[in-house]
Design an enzyme around this catalytic site. Structure first.
Site, PDB file in Angstrom:
ATOM      1  CB  SER A  29      -0.389  -0.381   1.184  1.00 55.62           C
ATOM      2  OG  SER A  29      -1.320   0.950   1.268  1.00 55.62           O
ATOM      3  CE1 TYR A  88      -4.376  -2.124   5.042  1.00 53.29           C
ATOM      4  CE2 TYR A  88      -3.326   0.083   4.154  1.00 53.29           C
ATOM      5  CZ  TYR A  88      -4.132  -1.611   3.807  1.00 53.29           C
ATOM      6  OH  TYR A  88      -3.897  -1.764   2.415  1.00 53.29           O
TER       7      TYR A  88
END
Length: 246
Positions: A141, A155
């Site tokens: 990501s 995250y």
């Protein structure tokens, strides 16, 4: 030529589902890993078959070693020797500051986003090094490099771990003929945002991206497909950012 046989974790929705369909169009047979929604997984299987590929849906929690073993075993039994892995399964937990996060959510995040990725990569490495070839694409990501303060630094931290795994494993497996790369998506319009409690987040954040919009799952799938393909035969250890300039 033999058709590539690729395991896609988290393959029932979002980027994973788009990757399954794109890979099928490119000539892959696909094992669709999923954890809950069997109907969605079977719909992806149907889409793969419509594209001319073989497919099987396998329920597997990637944070559970036995499930990972079963996922790869069924893929091998039903489709043939696994040649590729799209290591996509991940969770985010609710949006919010780290100070307000729940310990159970943090543990689940680590279990799926790091341990699960490691378990799948390990099993793929075992199978692929024995064959002397293979391709792994991890889904990271853009959050790994911007930190995502106030939203999900937890995250982001797990995805930074995925980037480190990609680099190290590429160097470790290169001599065995196995390529390892990652794709780092930015803001992508998928169901993930609703799961975080912010269904309109992709549209809102997309307006601040240099390209002026959120990305589509199909655009990430195209990057995955390229990294899986012979066209990327000299690419390994790369983290390909597909984030609209953000």
């Amino acid at each position: 030529m033999e058709r590539p046989i690729t395991v896609v974790t988290g393959g029932s929705r979002g980027i994973g589902a788009a990757a399954c369909l794109r890979l099928a169009a490119d000539g892959h047979d696909v094992a669709v890993g999923y954890v809950r929604d069997s109907a969605a997984a079977e719909a992806v299987v149907a889409g793969v078959r419509e594209a001319g590929g073989r497919a099987v849906a396998v329920r597997a929690d990637t944070s559970v070693e036995a499930d990972v073993e079963r996922l790869f075993d069924i893929a091998g039994e039903r489709l043939g020797p696994v040649t590729g892995l799209v290591n996509n399964a991940a969770v985010t937990g609710p949006l919010g500051r780290l100070a307000d996060s729940d310990t159970a959510n943090l543990r689940r995040l680590l279990d799926v986003n790091l341990l699960g990725v490691l378990l799948c990569a390990r099993r793929a490495a075992q199978l692929m090094t024995a064959r002397g070839s293979g391709v792994i694409v991890n889904v990271s990501s853009g959050a790994a490099t911007i930190g995502s303060p106030g939203e999900y630094v937890h995250y982001a931290a797990t995805k930074a771990g995925v980037d480190a795994l990609t680099l190290g494993l590429a160097k470790e497996l290169g001599p065995d003929g196995v390529r390892v790369n990652a794709v780092a998506p930015g803001v992508i319009d998928t169901e993930m945002h609703a799961a975080m409690g912010a269904p309109g987040r992709a549209r809102k954040m997309g307006s601040a991206v240099p390209l002026g919009r959120a990305g589509r799952a199909e655009e990430i799938a195209a990057a995955i497909a390229w990294l899986m393909s012979p066209d990327a035969s000299y690419a390994t250890g790369a983290v390909l950012r597909v984030a609209g300039g953000r």
